[in-house]
Design a protein around this motif. Structure first.
Motif, short mmCIF file in Angstrom:
data_model
loop_
_atom_site.label_atom_id
_atom_site.label_comp_id
_atom_site.label_asym_id
_atom_site.label_seq_id
_atom_site.Cartn_x
_atom_site.Cartn_y
_atom_site.Cartn_z
N TRP A 122 53.79 -65.78 105.78
CA TRP A 122 53.65 -65.61 107.22
C TRP A 122 54.05 -64.20 107.60
CZ3 TRP A 122 56.96 -70.54 108.05
CH2 TRP A 122 56.14 -71.67 108.24
N LEU A 123 53.31 -63.59 108.51
CA LEU A 123 53.79 -62.39 109.20
C LEU A 123 54.59 -62.90 110.39
CD1 LEU A 123 50.53 -60.28 109.16
CD2 LEU A 123 52.66 -59.63 108.06
N THR A 124 55.87 -62.64 110.42
CA THR A 124 56.73 -63.24 111.45
C THR A 124 57.11 -62.30 112.57
OG1 THR A 124 58.67 -62.71 110.09
CG2 THR A 124 57.70 -64.92 109.83
N ASP A 125 56.88 -60.98 112.41
CA ASP A 125 57.21 -60.05 113.50
C ASP A 125 56.63 -58.67 113.16
OD1 ASP A 125 58.16 -59.26 115.91
OD2 ASP A 125 60.29 -59.34 115.39
N VAL A 126 56.38 -57.88 114.20
CA VAL A 126 55.93 -56.49 114.04
C VAL A 126 56.67 -55.64 115.07
CG1 VAL A 126 53.98 -54.91 114.02
CG2 VAL A 126 53.63 -57.28 113.34
N ASP A 127 57.27 -54.53 114.61
CA ASP A 127 57.98 -53.68 115.58
C ASP A 127 57.04 -52.65 116.20
OD1 ASP A 127 57.64 -51.55 113.80
OD2 ASP A 127 59.71 -51.60 113.07
N ASN A 129 56.62 -49.62 115.67
CA ASN A 129 56.06 -48.67 114.71
C ASN A 129 55.03 -49.30 113.78
OD1 ASN A 129 57.68 -46.47 115.62
ND2 ASN A 129 59.41 -47.35 114.47
N GLY A 130 54.73 -50.59 114.03
CA GLY A 130 53.74 -51.28 113.20
C GLY A 130 54.30 -51.76 111.89
N VAL A 131 55.63 -51.83 111.77
CA VAL A 131 56.26 -52.35 110.55
C VAL A 131 56.43 -53.85 110.71
CG1 VAL A 131 58.28 -52.30 109.06
CG2 VAL A 131 57.46 -50.19 110.12
N ALA A 132 55.88 -54.60 109.77
CA ALA A 132 55.87 -56.06 109.86
C ALA A 132 56.94 -56.68 108.97
CB ALA A 132 54.50 -56.60 109.47
N GLU A 133 57.47 -57.79 109.44
CA GLU A 133 58.34 -58.63 108.62
C GLU A 133 57.50 -59.81 108.16
OE1 GLU A 133 62.51 -59.68 109.77
OE2 GLU A 133 61.71 -61.72 109.73
N TYR A 134 57.61 -60.16 106.91
CA TYR A 134 56.84 -61.31 106.40
C TYR A 134 57.67 -62.07 105.38
CZ TYR A 134 55.36 -57.79 102.85
OH TYR A 134 55.32 -56.80 101.90
N ARG A 135 57.36 -63.36 105.28
CA ARG A 135 58.16 -64.25 104.43
C ARG A 135 57.25 -65.12 103.58
NH1 ARG A 135 62.95 -67.13 107.61
NH2 ARG A 135 64.03 -66.60 105.66
N PRO A 136 57.73 -65.57 102.43
CA PRO A 136 56.91 -66.46 101.60
C PRO A 136 56.85 -67.86 102.21
CG PRO A 136 59.09 -66.19 100.63
CD PRO A 136 59.03 -65.24 101.80
N ILE A 137 55.79 -68.58 101.92
CA ILE A 137 55.65 -69.97 102.39
C ILE A 137 55.17 -70.84 101.23
CG2 ILE A 137 55.20 -69.37 104.80
CD1 ILE A 137 52.21 -69.71 104.25
N ARG A 138 55.34 -72.14 101.41
CA ARG A 138 54.84 -73.11 100.44
C ARG A 138 54.21 -74.26 101.21
NH1 ARG A 138 60.42 -76.07 98.29
NH2 ARG A 138 61.14 -76.77 100.35
N PHE A 139 53.37 -75.03 100.52
CA PHE A 139 52.72 -76.17 101.17
C PHE A 139 53.48 -77.44 100.82
CE2 PHE A 139 49.31 -79.34 101.79
CZ PHE A 139 48.93 -78.99 103.08
N VAL A 140 53.74 -78.23 101.86
CA VAL A 140 54.46 -79.50 101.69
C VAL A 140 53.50 -80.64 102.04
CG1 VAL A 140 56.42 -80.91 102.44
CG2 VAL A 140 56.65 -78.41 102.27
N GLN A 141 53.28 -81.54 101.11
CA GLN A 141 52.39 -82.68 101.31
C GLN A 141 53.22 -83.96 101.33
OE1 GLN A 141 48.65 -82.61 101.35
NE2 GLN A 141 49.27 -84.54 102.35
#
Length: 240
Positions: A122-127, A129-141
Motif C-alpha cells: 500500500w502507498l499510505t502517504d505522500v508528503d 515533496n512527493g516522497v511516499a510512504e509504503y508498506r508491505p501487505i498480505r492477503f487473508v482468506q
C-alpha cells in the motif's frame, strides 16, 4: 733369367697388394656432390612452394586469439548478464499470504530506506515533496468471505520511503476517476494509465481517512534506484 723374373714379380706384388686408397675419395666426393644436388633441388622446391602457397584468411588467423561464445572464462559478460543494479526483481504473487521479507535494516535509526524491487503493498502517504510512504501487505482468506489485504500489525515499524518519480507509470484498476473497472480479468491488474498527480491525490485521500485501511489501494509498487517508478493496482472483489 731368374733374377729378371724375381724383379718383375716383385714389382707386380706391391701393385696387387697395395690398398685402393685413391679410388675411395673419388667415390665419396661423387656421393657428396649427389647429396648436395638433391638438397639444392629440395630447397628450391620448398622455397617455390612457400612463395606460391596462399596466406591463411584473416578470420582463421585471428580466431585463435578470440575465445568462442561457448568458452567459459568465469567472468561475467555485461552484454549478456545484467548487473545487480539493473536486474529486474521477481514479481511477487498477487494474493500471497505472507509479507515480503524486509531487507536487513535497523528501523529505529534514521530514515526508512526504499524497497528496491517489486513490493506487494500500500502507498499510505505522500508528503509535499512527493516522497511516499509504503508498506508491505498480505492477503487473508477466511471462510465465508472474499478475503482482504492486511498490512503489518499496529505498532509495527516496517515501512519504506521513496520519492515518486516524475515519469512514474501508474495503472489504475478503476479508471483515473475511480468510477469504472479498468483491469485485466486474466491478471487482476490495472490497465488504465493515469497521471502522477492522480496517484498522489488518491493516496492522500485514503490517508486522510484515519483508520480505514481498506481505502488504500493494493498494488505492485516498483522501486528502482531509490525512486518509485511504477504502481499497478491489484483488483479484487473486496476493494482495498
Amino acid at each position: 733369367m731368374k733374377n729378371s723374373t724375381s724383379r718383375a714379380w716383385t714389382r707386380l706384388v706391391p701393385a696387387l697388394t697395395a690398398p685402393a686408397a685413391p679410388a675411395a675419395p673419388r667415390r665419396s666426393g661423387a656421393a657428396l656432390a649427389l647429396l648436395a644436388a638433391v638438397a639444392l633441388v629440395s630447397g628450391c622446391a620448398s622455397e617455390t612452394a612457400s612463395r606460391t602457397a596462399p596466406a591463411p584468411p584473416p578470420a582463421a588467423a585471428s580466431s585463435a586469439s578470440v575465445p568462442s561464445a561457448s568458452t567459459s572464462t568465469g567472468a561475467r559478460d555485461p552484454a549478456v548478464e545484467p548487473t545487480p543494479a539493473s536486474a529486474p526483481a521477481a514479481t511477487p504473487e498477487l494474493f500471497g499470504t505472507e509479507f515480503q521479507a524486509a531487507p536487513e535494516h535497523d528501523w529505529s535509526k534514521g530514515r526508512p530506506p526504499p524497497f528496491e524491487g517489486v513490493l506487494r503493498g500500500w502507498l499510505t502517504d505522500v508528503d509535499d515533496n512527493g516522497v511516499a510512504e509504503y508498506r508491505p501487505i498480505r492477503f487473508v482468506q477466511r471462510d465465508g468471505e472474499d478475503g482482504h489485504f492486511d498490512g503489518p500489525e499496529e505498532g509495527d515499524v516496517v515501512r519504506y520511503l521513496a520519492p515518486i518519480a516524475e515519469d512514474v507509470r501508474f495503472l489504475a484498476d478503476s479508471g483515473c476517476d475511480g468510477a469504472s473497472q479498468t483491469y485485466d480479468k486474466a491478471t487482476s491488474l490495472g490497465t488504465e494509465s493515469c497521471s502522477r498527480q492522480t496517484l498522489i491525490d488518491n493516496v492522500r485521500e485514503a490517508a486522510s481517512l484515519t483508520g480505514v485501511e481498506g481505502l488504500h489501494r493494493p498494488a505492485l509498487i516498483t522501486t528502482e534506484n531509490g525512486r518509485i517508478t511504477k504502481v499497478v493496482e491489484i483488483f479484487w472483489q473486496g476493494g482495498g
